[in-house]
Design a protein around this motif. Sequence first.
Motif, PDB file in Angstrom:
ATOM      1  N   ILE A  71       0.828  -1.206   0.000  1.00 32.21           N
ATOM      2  CA  ILE A  71       0.000   0.000   0.000  1.00 32.21           C
ATOM      3  C   ILE A  71       0.862   1.255   0.000  1.00 32.21           C
ATOM      4  O   ILE A  71       0.505   2.270  -0.596  1.00 32.21           O
ATOM      5  CB  ILE A  71      -0.971  -0.002   1.207  1.00 32.21           C
ATOM      6  CG1 ILE A  71      -1.908   1.206   1.124  1.00 32.21           C
ATOM      7  CG2 ILE A  71      -0.220  -0.038   2.522  1.00 32.21           C
ATOM      8  CD1 ILE A  71      -2.982   1.192   2.198  1.00 32.21           C
ATOM      9  N   VAL A 110       0.376   4.379  -2.533  1.00 32.02           N
ATOM     10  CA  VAL A 110       0.170   5.755  -2.068  1.00 32.02           C
ATOM     11  C   VAL A 110       1.209   6.678  -2.702  1.00 32.02           C
ATOM     12  O   VAL A 110       0.891   7.765  -3.193  1.00 32.02           O
ATOM     13  CB  VAL A 110       0.244   5.826  -0.536  1.00 32.02           C
ATOM     14  CG1 VAL A 110       0.267   7.276  -0.058  1.00 32.02           C
ATOM     15  CG2 VAL A 110      -0.946   5.091   0.078  1.00 32.02           C
ATOM     16  N   ARG A 136       0.405   7.285  -6.366  1.00 32.07           N
ATOM     17  CA  ARG A 136      -0.704   8.224  -6.547  1.00 32.07           C
ATOM     18  C   ARG A 136      -0.257   9.659  -6.335  1.00 32.07           C
ATOM     19  O   ARG A 136      -0.827  10.591  -6.896  1.00 32.07           O
ATOM     20  CB  ARG A 136      -1.838   7.895  -5.571  1.00 32.07           C
ATOM     21  CG  ARG A 136      -2.578   6.619  -5.880  1.00 32.07           C
ATOM     22  CD  ARG A 136      -3.597   6.269  -4.801  1.00 32.07           C
ATOM     23  NE  ARG A 136      -4.716   7.202  -4.783  1.00 32.07           N
ATOM     24  CZ  ARG A 136      -4.995   8.023  -3.785  1.00 32.07           C
ATOM     25  NH1 ARG A 136      -4.225   8.039  -2.714  1.00 32.07           N
ATOM     26  NH2 ARG A 136      -6.040   8.822  -3.826  1.00 32.07           N
ATOM     27  N   ASN A 165      -9.863   5.596  -4.841  1.00 32.27           N
ATOM     28  CA  ASN A 165     -10.280   6.058  -3.516  1.00 32.27           C
ATOM     29  C   ASN A 165      -9.466   5.445  -2.400  1.00 32.27           C
ATOM     30  O   ASN A 165      -8.983   6.125  -1.502  1.00 32.27           O
ATOM     31  CB  ASN A 165     -11.759   5.706  -3.285  1.00 32.27           C
ATOM     32  CG  ASN A 165     -12.688   6.836  -3.689  1.00 32.27           C
ATOM     33  OD1 ASN A 165     -12.314   7.993  -3.631  1.00 32.27           O
ATOM     34  ND2 ASN A 165     -13.883   6.483  -4.107  1.00 32.27           N
ATOM     35  N   ASP A 166      -9.312   4.106  -2.427  1.00 31.01           N
ATOM     36  CA  ASP A 166      -8.722   3.380  -1.307  1.00 31.01           C
ATOM     37  C   ASP A 166      -7.485   2.627  -1.788  1.00 31.01           C
ATOM     38  O   ASP A 166      -7.606   1.577  -2.418  1.00 31.01           O
ATOM     39  CB  ASP A 166      -9.760   2.401  -0.736  1.00 31.01           C
ATOM     40  CG  ASP A 166      -9.226   1.616   0.450  1.00 31.01           C
ATOM     41  OD1 ASP A 166      -8.110   1.937   0.929  1.00 31.01           O
ATOM     42  OD2 ASP A 166      -9.909   0.678   0.901  1.00 31.01           O
ATOM     43  N   PRO A 167      -6.283   3.098  -1.491  1.00 32.01           N
ATOM     44  CA  PRO A 167      -5.075   2.395  -1.933  1.00 32.01           C
ATOM     45  C   PRO A 167      -5.005   0.959  -1.436  1.00 32.01           C
ATOM     46  O   PRO A 167      -4.413   0.106  -2.083  1.00 32.01           O
ATOM     47  CB  PRO A 167      -3.941   3.243  -1.346  1.00 32.01           C
ATOM     48  CG  PRO A 167      -4.529   4.609  -1.187  1.00 32.01           C
ATOM     49  CD  PRO A 167      -5.972   4.373  -0.820  1.00 32.01           C
ATOM     50  N   ALA A 168      -5.633   0.673  -0.288  1.00 34.14           N
ATOM     51  CA  ALA A 168      -5.612  -0.692   0.227  1.00 34.14           C
ATOM     52  C   ALA A 168      -6.399  -1.649  -0.662  1.00 34.14           C
ATOM     53  O   ALA A 168      -6.209  -2.869  -0.590  1.00 34.14           O
ATOM     54  CB  ALA A 168      -6.176  -0.724   1.653  1.00 34.14           C
ATOM     55  N   ALA A 169      -7.283  -1.091  -1.500  1.00 35.67           N
ATOM     56  CA  ALA A 169      -8.092  -1.929  -2.395  1.00 35.67           C
ATOM     57  C   ALA A 169      -7.459  -2.039  -3.780  1.00 35.67           C
ATOM     58  O   ALA A 169      -8.129  -2.425  -4.735  1.00 35.67           O
ATOM     59  CB  ALA A 169      -9.503  -1.343  -2.509  1.00 35.67           C
ATOM     60  N   TRP A 189      -9.074  -3.609  -7.333  1.00 30.54           N
ATOM     61  CA  TRP A 189      -9.245  -2.625  -8.402  1.00 30.54           C
ATOM     62  C   TRP A 189      -8.501  -3.061  -9.656  1.00 30.54           C
ATOM     63  O   TRP A 189      -9.028  -2.999 -10.770  1.00 30.54           O
ATOM     64  CB  TRP A 189      -8.739  -1.291  -7.878  1.00 30.54           C
ATOM     65  CG  TRP A 189      -8.843  -0.115  -8.784  1.00 30.54           C
ATOM     66  CD1 TRP A 189      -9.965   0.585  -9.125  1.00 30.54           C
ATOM     67  CD2 TRP A 189      -7.757   0.537  -9.440  1.00 30.54           C
ATOM     68  NE1 TRP A 189      -9.634   1.636  -9.960  1.00 30.54           N
ATOM     69  CE2 TRP A 189      -8.291   1.631 -10.167  1.00 30.54           C
ATOM     70  CE3 TRP A 189      -6.378   0.307  -9.486  1.00 30.54           C
ATOM     71  CZ2 TRP A 189      -7.497   2.489 -10.918  1.00 30.54           C
ATOM     72  CZ3 TRP A 189      -5.587   1.162 -10.238  1.00 30.54           C
ATOM     73  CH2 TRP A 189      -6.148   2.232 -10.939  1.00 30.54           C
ATOM     74  N   TRP A 246     -15.556   2.372  -9.858  1.00 24.17           N
ATOM     75  CA  TRP A 246     -15.124   2.253  -8.472  1.00 24.17           C
ATOM     76  C   TRP A 246     -14.104   3.339  -8.110  1.00 24.17           C
ATOM     77  O   TRP A 246     -13.655   3.417  -6.988  1.00 24.17           O
ATOM     78  CB  TRP A 246     -14.493   0.879  -8.237  1.00 24.17           C
ATOM     79  CG  TRP A 246     -13.453   0.567  -9.262  1.00 24.17           C
ATOM     80  CD1 TRP A 246     -12.139   0.880  -9.224  1.00 24.17           C
ATOM     81  CD2 TRP A 246     -13.671  -0.115 -10.494  1.00 24.17           C
ATOM     82  NE1 TRP A 246     -11.520   0.452 -10.367  1.00 24.17           N
ATOM     83  CE2 TRP A 246     -12.435  -0.167 -11.149  1.00 24.17           C
ATOM     84  CE3 TRP A 246     -14.789  -0.673 -11.108  1.00 24.17           C
ATOM     85  CZ2 TRP A 246     -12.281  -0.771 -12.407  1.00 24.17           C
ATOM     86  CZ3 TRP A 246     -14.637  -1.276 -12.341  1.00 24.17           C
ATOM     87  CH2 TRP A 246     -13.399  -1.327 -12.979  1.00 24.17           C
ATOM     88  N   PRO A 301      -2.815  -0.010   7.483  1.00 16.40           N
ATOM     89  CA  PRO A 301      -3.912  -0.949   7.230  1.00 16.40           C
ATOM     90  C   PRO A 301      -3.706  -2.342   7.806  1.00 16.40           C
ATOM     91  O   PRO A 301      -4.638  -3.123   7.852  1.00 16.40           O
ATOM     92  CB  PRO A 301      -3.958  -1.010   5.699  1.00 16.40           C
ATOM     93  CG  PRO A 301      -2.547  -0.754   5.279  1.00 16.40           C
ATOM     94  CD  PRO A 301      -2.005   0.228   6.270  1.00 16.40           C
ATOM     95  N   SER A 321      -8.392  -2.903  10.857  1.00 15.98           N
ATOM     96  CA  SER A 321      -7.164  -3.281  10.158  1.00 15.98           C
ATOM     97  C   SER A 321      -7.284  -4.694   9.605  1.00 15.98           C
ATOM     98  O   SER A 321      -8.137  -5.484  10.026  1.00 15.98           O
ATOM     99  CB  SER A 321      -5.962  -3.218  11.115  1.00 15.98           C
ATOM    100  OG  SER A 321      -5.829  -1.937  11.694  1.00 15.98           O
TER     101      SER A 321
END
Length: 626
Positions: A11, A15, A18, A69-73, A77, A347, A449, A482
Amino acid sequence: MSATGRGLPDIGLVVAARRGDQHALNDVVAASLPLVYNIVGRALRGHADVDDVVQETLVRVIRHLPALNDPAAFRSWLVAITIRQVRDWEQRRRVALNRDAGLDAIHNVPDPASDFAGMTILRLGLTDQRREVAEATRWLDPDDQELLSLWWLEETGALARNEVADALGISPGHVAVRIHRMKEQIQSARAVVRALRAQPGCPDLRAAAAGWDGNPNPLWRKRLARHIRDCASCGRQGATLLPIDRLLAGLPLLPLPPSLSAHFPSAALPPAAAQPAGYHPSDPAVGHTAGTATPGGVPVDSGHGLADLAAQPHGLVPKLAVGAAAVVLAITTVVVVQQDDPTAPSWAAPPTTAPIAVPTPNASLSPSARPSSKAPVAPAVSSARKGVGVWSFGGVSQALATSKAGWYYTWGTQHTGISTPQGVTFVPMIRSAENVTDAELARAKAAGPYLLTFNEPDLAEQSNMTVEQALTLWPRLMTTGSKLGSPAVAWGGAEPQGWLDRFMTGASSRGYQVDFITLHWFGAEFTTTTAVNQLRQYLQAVYQRYKKPIWLTEFAMMRFGGGGQQFPRQEQQAAFLTAATTMLGQLPYVQRYAWFGLPATDKDRSGLFRGASDVTPVGRAFQAAR
């Protein structure tokens, strides 16, 4: 142990990418490429357009990454975008076939070098029934090839069921129904494959296949399977077929083809990984998977823009000679997300009202945008999977940055006195029952996370917890939101009715969340080959029992007993680290690993640094590891 005494990008990389970090974006693309290649290649059945679709997928990923939206996803994605590109390709192919029916043979010609069933058999050394399963996949209905590409990766541990469901846009329950039907088709095809290979063979089967051209397809699978069901002789051939799930469990990703890996070495295994310690050609569990990119490891040609690249037929593989990094550079030079872009993923976050421009190091920056000359230089993180256990000593922050680790932990929720280098992530831990407090849980939630949990609860000198005590406290850890690692037992992770087995059984029965298995392993055998084989067998046994990703958070060569700890020579320890990390890179279910540990003292002689820059032979091996 006391704090005083490891596929896809992390992640932190996402981040950084991005935010416009050039090297991080290069690493994200390189780390994503093997998974995308495996999904596309299998879904397209080795069609010659595989390279085109992989290119289109990566272009979309890079173009829309700033809006994620969510780097953890990121992984879900990425898979969803890949499947969307596969479906777009299939739709274009059907339109072309309807328009030009006379070219059917041309449109359906596979690339002989990309036949995934054949490559799986050849390059992963499959034997017997696993070989039959790989061959049987050639007979599937086209609609099931897409599902197969995801289910196969789920069985290897590279994807989770919810990620498969997200990619297909259906519920996990519906996925289960579709997978059940697909497995029935594969089982039927396996019986056909076995019957066709039988010697001397069934005369009636040869007669039934008289009009067959020798190319596997769904229509002939149904016809031949009908004969096999009604034929006593052919029916006996399928009586000993093992369940498909058992045959595919733990099977590694197929490596990138030579034409791709030769031009993008950062996304492929090093040559030493080709034959790891203990490798035998008949061992189907030994295979290859891709590692993570080295920043700056691919030559960049800034003269190729996105439009030029996207216009190239079969553009990815030829263009990678000037690199997938050229794709990265072209798009990070100016990444524009149009507000009215009809292809923007649903998404992703709504695009900004202004274009998003991410400057490269060569771009002209305004004075306010130029980085400060005093800004810390990002370390050359060699792998987001590679981590290390850290406790404070003189020069600890510089040693951590120099180690090239992608992540670290401190057996706590804080890293007091330790500066986290750029590109490196800190992972918190709730070490024992006394640490399950509101303050510690709040710090753990804020730190990132992932959350490591109870350290060696099966040892009295460590967190010393009963299974019931750990299960009672577990809901409080779940409140952090988490991704939770299991308690890290000192040993016996695969033992039936062992500490971890009883905990996992209790967590499952109560519906508790456990996202990955955390393990420790110390080798008392100081022969490299033996130690690496023992570690591999332990990890495989644990994965077979729980079918969850694994984090190996403490490992080294070390004997206990006789009044203290015994270590091999530094050169032996370094050789083991090199061979072990190469082996770990071939197990797709090992998501992260952490060496024990960063400091090298008279007590802890497996360490990497004696001071800020005094690196040990083991430390040099760690710096080179991926």
